[in-house]
Design a protein around this motif. Structure first.
Motif, PDB file in Angstrom:
ATOM      1  N   ALA A 238       0.843  -1.232   0.089  1.00 33.37           N
ATOM      2  CA  ALA A 238      -0.063  -0.007   0.002  1.00 33.37           C
ATOM      3  C   ALA A 238       0.897   1.282  -0.163  1.00 33.37           C
ATOM      4  CB  ALA A 238      -0.968  -0.003   1.221  1.00 33.37           C
ATOM      5  N   GLY A 239       2.144   1.265   0.797  1.00 27.18           N
ATOM      6  CA  GLY A 239       2.950   2.251   0.767  1.00 27.18           C
ATOM      7  C   GLY A 239       3.448   2.583  -0.655  1.00 27.18           C
ATOM      8  N   LEU A 240       3.927   1.734  -1.318  1.00 28.92           N
ATOM      9  CA  LEU A 240       4.413   1.694  -2.566  1.00 28.92           C
ATOM     10  C   LEU A 240       3.385   2.424  -3.472  1.00 28.92           C
ATOM     11  CD1 LEU A 240       6.442  -1.435  -3.129  1.00 28.92           C
ATOM     12  CD2 LEU A 240       7.327   0.755  -2.531  1.00 28.92           C
ATOM     13  N   ALA A 241       2.194   1.840  -3.642  1.00 25.23           N
ATOM     14  CA  ALA A 241       1.018   2.554  -4.376  1.00 25.23           C
ATOM     15  C   ALA A 241       0.869   4.056  -3.964  1.00 25.23           C
ATOM     16  CB  ALA A 241      -0.205   1.612  -4.023  1.00 25.23           C
ATOM     17  N   ALA A 242       0.923   4.129  -2.601  1.00 28.66           N
ATOM     18  CA  ALA A 242       0.473   5.550  -2.253  1.00 28.66           C
ATOM     19  C   ALA A 242       1.584   6.675  -2.708  1.00 28.66           C
ATOM     20  CB  ALA A 242       0.670   5.709  -0.832  1.00 28.66           C
TER      21      ALA A 242
END
Length: 405
Positions: A327-331
């Motif tokens: 999720a952090g990479l996507a954000a």
């Protein structure tokens, strides 16, 4: 004096590897580790550096290497049986922990029998030596691990007896099956469960279903083999691996104790007859010493933990931290390959940018692996992150903080 000309020739070869971008950097030496605290997971110290490092490049998915149960089991077995087996299995090199581990891992993966090896690499080679005949046809995924590729070469599989299908492409697998010479007596379809550079998985349910359509065309049938080294212990609802995640069982399972289980060694699990054939025919089993009793006892302890409430809790945290990183990479607007496995690739798609980002992470105390051309095709340059159950939310946030622009 006798090595001068050979040294000169090898120096040229080594320079070629370096010029092509395939040379290995000097190996870093881990000198110790700092225990986890209330907010951070374990940190490691390196020779020549005065700061600790967060490891995002470890296969130890369940963080069991320092577990007191494993350390105690290894210590007790080592004191009882010694630090080494003293002989190959056939020459009284088998102790109770060897047999106990084979029974335990067979039950864990749901097979009638198993045989343990020094590593999954030697297990794959031993399996190929066991199954290969002049009328055995092998079919593999194009992204299979080097151990599978090397196993077929060691077994002397000729080009005419081999097919390669595009990664996870069932239509292309069907093409390979259609092209098998009818004189072949057995067909072996072999693939990784989790592909170690990408973190995606083989669709075992679809592979098994497709192979079933061709089974009766050959005397010994079509046999499916999964090397689930990165899946066993770390994947599926209870850690049974890719077969559990996909809801389908391959005929033969190859795996390792050196990743999620945090110890050492590999195994082949299958029918009792196949396992006995491995025992009788696999040179990589017959002619080398087995694991020490301490490794076997620790590995059995790791399986017991995986099979317990504690193991389910570790697996749940592994899934949470993996989800947090993805999720952090996507954000951050960064590209990855979707999937729930704790191998989380960051697609950088540029060799120079990949190397710079790996260096920047290192400068901030993060160990990660960059895969650049020509190891991967141009445009597929990647940083491979590996999450483990010992990572905390703060650890993942720390990594993400150094990935932003």
């Amino acid at each position: 004096m006798a090595l001068e000309r050979l040294d000169a020739a090898l120096t040229v070869e080594l320079q070629h590897l370096k010029d092509e971008g395939r040379g290995k950097a000097p190996e870093r030496v881990i000198t110790g580790c700092l225990p986890p605290d209330a907010t951070h997971g374990r940190r490691y110290t390196l020779e020549g550096y005065d700061r600790p490092f967060l490891r995002m490049n470890s296969n130890s998915y369940l963080s069991l290497s320092f577990h007191p149960t494993l350390l105690e089991a290894a210590d007790q077995a080592g004191r009882r049986y010694g630090v080494g087996p003293g002989a190959v299995r056939f020459i009284d090199g088998t102790s109770t922990p060897h047999s106990a581990l084979e029974q335990r891992i067979a039950g864990f993966v749901g097979c009638p029998a198993a045989r343990i090896f020094n590593s999954a690499y030697t297990a794959n080679c031993g399996l190929a030596l066991t199954l290969a005949t002049s009328r055995t046809h092998w079919i593999g995924d194009q992204l299979n691990h080097n151990s599978i590729i090397r196993a077929m070469r060691i077994a002397g599989v000729p080009g005419a007896n081999k097919g390669i299908y595009r990664h996870n492409d069932m239509d292309d697998l069907r093409r390979c099956l259609d092209e098998v010479d009818p004189v072949m007596e057995r067909v072996v379809v072999i693939f990784d469960g989790i592909f170690s550079m990408r973190g995606d998985h083989a669709p075992i349910d679809r592979i098994v279903e497709l192979c079933r359509d061709y089974h009766d065309r050959f005397r010994d049938g079509v046999i499916t083999v999964v090397d689930d080294s990165h899946g066993i212990g770390a994947y599926g609802a209870t850690g049974r691996g890719t077969v559990e995640f996909c809801g389908a069982m391959a005929d033969i399972v190859v795996g390792t104790f050196g990743k999620a289980f945090g110890v050492n060694g590999g195994f082949i699990a299958a029918s009792a007859t196949i396992v006995e054939a491995v025992r009788q025919k696999a040179d990589t089993y017959i002619y080398t010493n087995p694991l020490g009793a301490a490794d076997c006892a620790a590995a059995a302890g790791a399986i017991d933990i995986c099979d317990s409430g504690e193991g389910l809790a570790l697996l749940a945290n592994l899934q949470r931290r993996t989800g947090q990183l993805r999720a952090g990479l996507a954000a951050l607007g960064l590209e990855s390959i979707p999937g729930p496995h704790p191998i989380v690739p960051l697609l950088v798609r540029d060799t120079t940018a990949t190397r710079r980002l790996v260096e920047r992470l290192f400068e901030h105390g993060v160990l990660a692996v960059g895969l650049t051309y020509p190891v991967v095709p141009q445009g597929d340059e990647t940083i491979r992150f590996q999450v483990n159950a010992g990572h905390t939310a703060d650890d993942i946030d720390f990594l993400l903080s150094h990935l932003g622009v």
